[in-house]
Design a protein around this motif. Sequence first.
Motif, PDB file in Angstrom:
ATOM      1  N   LYS A 183      50.474  37.838  12.180  1.00  0.00           N
ATOM      2  CA  LYS A 183      51.580  37.561  11.264  1.00  0.00           C
ATOM      3  C   LYS A 183      52.457  36.468  11.875  1.00  0.00           C
ATOM      4  CE  LYS A 183      55.156  40.125   8.843  1.00  0.00           C
ATOM      5  NZ  LYS A 183      55.847  41.416   8.766  1.00  0.00           N
ATOM      6  N   VAL A 184      52.858  35.490  11.057  1.00  0.00           N
ATOM      7  CA  VAL A 184      53.714  34.403  11.519  1.00  0.00           C
ATOM      8  C   VAL A 184      55.153  34.700  11.116  1.00  0.00           C
ATOM      9  CG1 VAL A 184      54.199  31.929  11.342  1.00  0.00           C
ATOM     10  CG2 VAL A 184      51.824  32.737  11.284  1.00  0.00           C
ATOM     11  N   GLU A 185      56.047  34.611  12.109  1.00  0.00           N
ATOM     12  CA  GLU A 185      57.466  34.860  11.865  1.00  0.00           C
ATOM     13  C   GLU A 185      58.288  33.726  12.451  1.00  0.00           C
ATOM     14  OE1 GLU A 185      58.871  38.725  13.008  1.00  0.00           O
ATOM     15  OE2 GLU A 185      56.923  39.635  12.556  1.00  0.00           O
ATOM     16  N   LYS A 186      59.369  33.368  11.770  1.00  0.00           N
ATOM     17  CA  LYS A 186      60.252  32.315  12.250  1.00  0.00           C
ATOM     18  C   LYS A 186      60.962  32.782  13.516  1.00  0.00           C
ATOM     19  CE  LYS A 186      63.587  28.975  10.756  1.00  0.00           C
ATOM     20  NZ  LYS A 186      64.283  28.373   9.644  1.00  0.00           N
ATOM     21  N   GLY A 187      61.100  31.865  14.475  1.00  0.00           N
ATOM     22  CA  GLY A 187      61.757  32.165  15.734  1.00  0.00           C
ATOM     23  C   GLY A 187      60.738  32.494  16.803  1.00  0.00           C
ATOM     24  N   MET A 188      61.174  32.433  18.049  1.00  0.00           N
ATOM     25  CA  MET A 188      60.259  32.701  19.153  1.00  0.00           C
ATOM     26  C   MET A 188      60.525  34.078  19.733  1.00  0.00           C
ATOM     27  SD  MET A 188      57.709  31.410  20.529  1.00  0.00           S
ATOM     28  CE  MET A 188      56.825  32.644  21.450  1.00  0.00           C
ATOM     29  N   LYS A 189      59.484  34.902  19.689  1.00  0.00           N
ATOM     30  CA  LYS A 189      59.537  36.236  20.279  1.00  0.00           C
ATOM     31  C   LYS A 189      58.795  36.209  21.607  1.00  0.00           C
ATOM     32  CE  LYS A 189      59.488  39.259  16.263  1.00  0.00           C
ATOM     33  NZ  LYS A 189      58.672  40.300  15.615  1.00  0.00           N
ATOM     34  N   LYS A 190      59.340  36.847  22.599  1.00  0.00           N
ATOM     35  CA  LYS A 190      58.686  36.911  23.920  1.00  0.00           C
ATOM     36  C   LYS A 190      57.322  37.589  23.838  1.00  0.00           C
ATOM     37  CE  LYS A 190      62.154  35.473  26.639  1.00  0.00           C
ATOM     38  NZ  LYS A 190      62.087  34.222  27.285  1.00  0.00           N
ATOM     39  N   THR A 191      57.124  38.464  22.847  1.00  0.00           N
ATOM     40  CA  THR A 191      55.881  39.217  22.705  1.00  0.00           C
ATOM     41  C   THR A 191      54.851  38.532  21.801  1.00  0.00           C
ATOM     42  OG1 THR A 191      56.881  40.494  20.921  1.00  0.00           O
ATOM     43  CG2 THR A 191      56.996  41.436  23.148  1.00  0.00           C
ATOM     44  N   ALA A 192      55.140  37.313  21.381  1.00  0.00           N
ATOM     45  CA  ALA A 192      54.203  36.590  20.511  1.00  0.00           C
ATOM     46  C   ALA A 192      52.911  36.280  21.255  1.00  0.00           C
ATOM     47  CB  ALA A 192      54.835  35.296  20.020  1.00  0.00           C
ATOM     48  N   ASN A 193      51.780  36.399  20.557  1.00  0.00           N
ATOM     49  CA  ASN A 193      50.501  36.014  21.145  1.00  0.00           C
ATOM     50  C   ASN A 193      50.340  34.501  21.167  1.00  0.00           C
ATOM     51  OD1 ASN A 193      50.024  38.777  19.660  1.00  0.00           O
ATOM     52  ND2 ASN A 193      48.649  38.677  21.407  1.00  0.00           N
ATOM     53  N   ASN A 194      50.823  33.860  20.120  1.00  0.00           N
ATOM     54  CA  ASN A 194      50.753  32.406  20.004  1.00  0.00           C
ATOM     55  C   ASN A 194      52.104  31.865  19.575  1.00  0.00           C
ATOM     56  OD1 ASN A 194      47.858  33.358  19.541  1.00  0.00           O
ATOM     57  ND2 ASN A 194      47.615  31.162  19.853  1.00  0.00           N
ATOM     58  N   MET A 195      52.329  30.601  19.939  1.00  0.00           N
ATOM     59  CA  MET A 195      53.555  29.894  19.575  1.00  0.00           C
ATOM     60  C   MET A 195      53.178  28.746  18.647  1.00  0.00           C
ATOM     61  SD  MET A 195      55.282  29.687  23.387  1.00  0.00           S
ATOM     62  CE  MET A 195      53.857  28.938  24.190  1.00  0.00           C
ATOM     63  N   ILE A 196      53.988  28.573  17.624  1.00  0.00           N
ATOM     64  CA  ILE A 196      53.822  27.440  16.715  1.00  0.00           C
ATOM     65  C   ILE A 196      55.129  26.668  16.719  1.00  0.00           C
ATOM     66  CG2 ILE A 196      53.447  26.701  14.326  1.00  0.00           C
ATOM     67  CD1 ILE A 196      51.890  29.324  13.894  1.00  0.00           C
ATOM     68  N   ALA A 197      55.035  25.357  16.736  1.00  0.00           N
ATOM     69  CA  ALA A 197      56.220  24.517  16.630  1.00  0.00           C
ATOM     70  C   ALA A 197      56.023  23.537  15.485  1.00  0.00           C
ATOM     71  CB  ALA A 197      56.473  23.768  17.928  1.00  0.00           C
TER      72      ALA A 197
END
Length: 166
Positions: free
Chosen positions: A148-162
Motif C-alpha cells: 500500500k502506498v501512503e503519503k509521507g515517509m514511515k520508518k517502517t516502509a519497505n520501499n520509499m518513493i519520491a
Amino acid sequence: MNKESRVLEAPCGFGYGAAYFSRICRSVEAIDIAEDNIRFANQAYRQSNIHWNRGDVTCLPYDTGEFDIYVSFEVFEHLPAEMTIKYVEEAYRVLKKSGKFIISTPNKAMRRNVHNPFHIKEYEFEEFSTILNKVFDSVEFYSVEKFKVEKGMKKTANNMIAVCEK
C-alpha cells in the motif's frame, strides 16, 4: 501523466512499465543499459509511441528539458554511491520546467537481514532525502508498506518513493 505527456522510463527493464505508460501518454522513451532488455521489450511491446534505446541513467542521450515525467523505479540501489548524484542531476536536466521525477528504492532500515548481491548500496530515508534535495527544490515522499502506498515517509516502509519537481 496524461495524453499530452512525454515520458522517460529509465531504466526500463523488460519494458512492461513503458508499455503501461504508453496507453496514457503521448510518447515514451524507454532506455536500459542491458541490450537484452531492449531487444526483449522491443519484441514484446510494439506500441508505436514507445521508442526503445540502449543507454545509461548517468548520461542520458536526450536534450535538456525534453520530458514532462521521468519514471525510475528500483535503480538507486544498483548504482555506486558516487554515481547517484550524477543520476539525479541527469533526471533534473532532461525534465521540462515543472516536470516530475518519480523514483523508488528499498528502505535500508527495513532490510537489515536481507542481502541482495545486486544492490551496491541501500539507503535509509535521511540519505535518500539528502541526495534528492541537493538537486530538486520540491520533493514529496511516499511510503510503501504491505503493498500500500501512503503519503509521507514511515520508518517502517519497505520501499520509499519520491516525487521530485523541477
